[in-house]
Design a protein around this motif. Sequence first.
Motif, PDB file in Angstrom:
ATOM      1  N   VAL A 186       9.684   5.714  -0.201  1.00 40.34           N
ATOM      2  CA  VAL A 186       8.877   5.321   0.965  1.00 40.34           C
ATOM      3  C   VAL A 186       9.618   4.347   1.877  1.00 40.34           C
ATOM      4  O   VAL A 186       9.013   3.711   2.739  1.00 40.34           O
TER       5      VAL A 186
ATOM      6  N   ASN B  34       1.646   3.961  -9.167  1.00 39.80           N
ATOM      7  CA  ASN B  34       0.492   4.328  -9.985  1.00 39.80           C
ATOM      8  C   ASN B  34       0.676   5.684 -10.661  1.00 39.80           C
ATOM      9  O   ASN B  34       0.040   5.971 -11.666  1.00 39.80           O
ATOM     10  N   ALA B  35       1.557   6.518 -10.119  1.00 43.63           N
ATOM     11  CA  ALA B  35       1.800   7.850 -10.690  1.00 43.63           C
ATOM     12  C   ALA B  35       2.706   7.805 -11.920  1.00 43.63           C
ATOM     13  O   ALA B  35       2.800   8.788 -12.656  1.00 43.63           O
TER      14      ALA B  35
ATOM     15  N   THR C 277       2.126   1.888  -3.582  1.00 45.42           N
ATOM     16  CA  THR C 277       1.083   2.001  -4.607  1.00 45.42           C
ATOM     17  C   THR C 277       0.959   3.406  -5.207  1.00 45.42           C
ATOM     18  O   THR C 277       0.971   3.539  -6.434  1.00 45.42           O
ATOM     19  N   PRO C 278       0.841   4.472  -4.409  1.00 46.61           N
ATOM     20  CA  PRO C 278       0.686   5.799  -5.029  1.00 46.61           C
ATOM     21  C   PRO C 278       1.844   6.179  -5.953  1.00 46.61           C
ATOM     22  O   PRO C 278       1.622   6.718  -7.042  1.00 46.61           O
ATOM     23  N   GLY C 279       3.062   5.878  -5.542  1.00 47.91           N
ATOM     24  CA  GLY C 279       4.232   6.204  -6.355  1.00 47.91           C
ATOM     25  C   GLY C 279       4.272   5.432  -7.658  1.00 47.91           C
ATOM     26  O   GLY C 279       4.575   5.986  -8.713  1.00 47.91           O
TER      27      GLY C 279
ATOM     28  N   GLU D 102       3.170   7.118 -15.430  1.00 53.81           N
ATOM     29  CA  GLU D 102       2.218   6.948 -16.534  1.00 53.81           C
ATOM     30  C   GLU D 102       2.515   5.778 -17.457  1.00 53.81           C
ATOM     31  O   GLU D 102       1.608   5.153 -17.973  1.00 53.81           O
TER      32      GLU D 102
ATOM     33  N   ALA E 149      10.564   5.600  -6.743  1.00 50.64           N
ATOM     34  CA  ALA E 149       9.263   5.565  -6.061  1.00 50.64           C
ATOM     35  C   ALA E 149       9.285   4.628  -4.857  1.00 50.64           C
ATOM     36  O   ALA E 149       8.732   4.945  -3.797  1.00 50.64           O
TER      37      ALA E 149
ATOM     38  N   GLU F 125       0.826  -1.214   0.000  1.00 46.71           N
ATOM     39  CA  GLU F 125       0.000   0.000   0.000  1.00 46.71           C
ATOM     40  C   GLU F 125       0.859   1.263   0.000  1.00 46.71           C
ATOM     41  O   GLU F 125       0.497   2.260  -0.612  1.00 46.71           O
ATOM     42  N   LYS F 126       2.005   1.211   0.682  1.00 48.28           N
ATOM     43  CA  LYS F 126       2.886   2.380   0.747  1.00 48.28           C
ATOM     44  C   LYS F 126       3.494   2.719  -0.613  1.00 48.28           C
ATOM     45  O   LYS F 126       3.710   3.883  -0.921  1.00 48.28           O
TER      46      LYS F 126
END
Length: 69
Positions: free
Chosen positions: A62, A24-25, A20-22, A27, A58, A17-18
């Motif tokens: 984290v 998914n960003a 994931t945002p990086g 492209e 990424a 989960e930590k």
Amino acid sequence: MKELKFKTTLKCGGCEEKVTPGLNAIEAIKEWNVDLESTQKTLTVKADKDVSKEVKAAVEKVGFEIEVI
């Protein structure tokens, strides 16, 4: 489509989960997953181009270690 594999220090779903945002960003990434059952905690990334540097940044951002395999 390129398939990239990385050895990571991710250990659980919370770790996933930590990052994931990086991930998914980025492209160019079409799909990614982490095999938490493997001894190397393998992160597999499918992308339009080589995004190794972006993925590494990424994940390290984290607090996890990552290397291309």
